[in-house]
Design a protein around this motif. Sequence first.
Motif, short mmCIF file in Angstrom:
data_model
loop_
_atom_site.label_atom_id
_atom_site.label_comp_id
_atom_site.label_asym_id
_atom_site.label_seq_id
_atom_site.Cartn_x
_atom_site.Cartn_y
_atom_site.Cartn_z
N SER A 44 -5.10 10.90 22.57
CA SER A 44 -4.78 10.20 21.32
C SER A 44 -3.60 10.83 20.59
CB SER A 44 -6.00 10.16 20.40
OG SER A 44 -6.40 11.47 20.04
N GLN A 45 -3.24 12.06 20.94
CA GLN A 45 -2.10 12.73 20.31
C GLN A 45 -0.77 12.36 20.98
OE1 GLN A 45 -4.25 16.61 20.75
NE2 GLN A 45 -3.24 17.02 18.79
N MET A 46 -0.86 11.66 22.10
CA MET A 46 0.35 11.27 22.83
C MET A 46 0.84 9.92 22.34
SD MET A 46 -0.71 12.48 26.65
CE MET A 46 0.92 12.23 27.30
N VAL A 64 1.92 3.16 21.27
CA VAL A 64 0.53 3.31 20.85
C VAL A 64 0.06 4.71 21.21
CG1 VAL A 64 -0.01 0.84 21.11
CG2 VAL A 64 -0.36 2.39 23.04
N PRO A 65 -1.05 5.17 20.61
CA PRO A 65 -1.62 6.44 21.07
C PRO A 65 -1.97 6.36 22.57
CG PRO A 65 -2.58 5.81 18.99
CD PRO A 65 -1.79 4.62 19.47
N GLY A 66 -1.94 7.49 23.25
CA GLY A 66 -2.16 7.53 24.68
C GLY A 66 -3.50 7.00 25.15
N ASP A 67 -4.49 6.97 24.27
CA ASP A 67 -5.81 6.47 24.67
C ASP A 67 -5.98 4.98 24.34
OD1 ASP A 67 -5.89 6.78 21.90
OD2 ASP A 67 -7.91 7.64 21.88
N ARG A 68 -4.90 4.32 23.96
CA ARG A 68 -4.95 2.89 23.64
C ARG A 68 -4.02 2.12 24.58
NH1 ARG A 68 -7.17 1.67 18.12
NH2 ARG A 68 -8.21 3.63 17.64
#
Length: 157
Positions: A44-46, A64-68
């Motif tokens: 999420s920080q990516m 977008v955040p890396g987890d999206r």
Amino acid sequence: MTNNLVTQVTEFLDIQQVEYRLLMHQTAAVSIEDAAKQRGIRPSQMVKAILLRDMGDQYALACVPGDRSVDPKKVRAVLNCRRMTCVDLSLVEAITGYAIGTVTPLLLKQPMPVIFDHTILDEKQVTISSGSKLAGISLACEDLIELCHPMFASIHR
């Protein structure tokens, strides 16, 4: 492996006098999850950058955040386009100046709208690609926003 990796992104940040930290990888990252693990951060920080195009070959970089995941329909609505699709992977480097897996919203080869999902603001520190699969860059979210002047909208799935 040296921690003195120099890329066009690190040179740009140095010239802009932006504080950042280079996060070296042991091996070339093969996915968001792999890069996050090697950087010692949460996905999420990516900031994940996805290149989209409309039917008239107008491009946009959706971040977008890396987890999206990016929702092209939401990007289409923001840009008032009839259709938006992901760009063919073989064309990404020619359009952005970055190889697949290293695209960042800074120093794009062609001018285009950059759209950030609002959820990127949930993190004070974010990471972007250094332009190399061997390192990421951690910087303040507010500095990244100041450097790339994105539009903000809800563009994730």
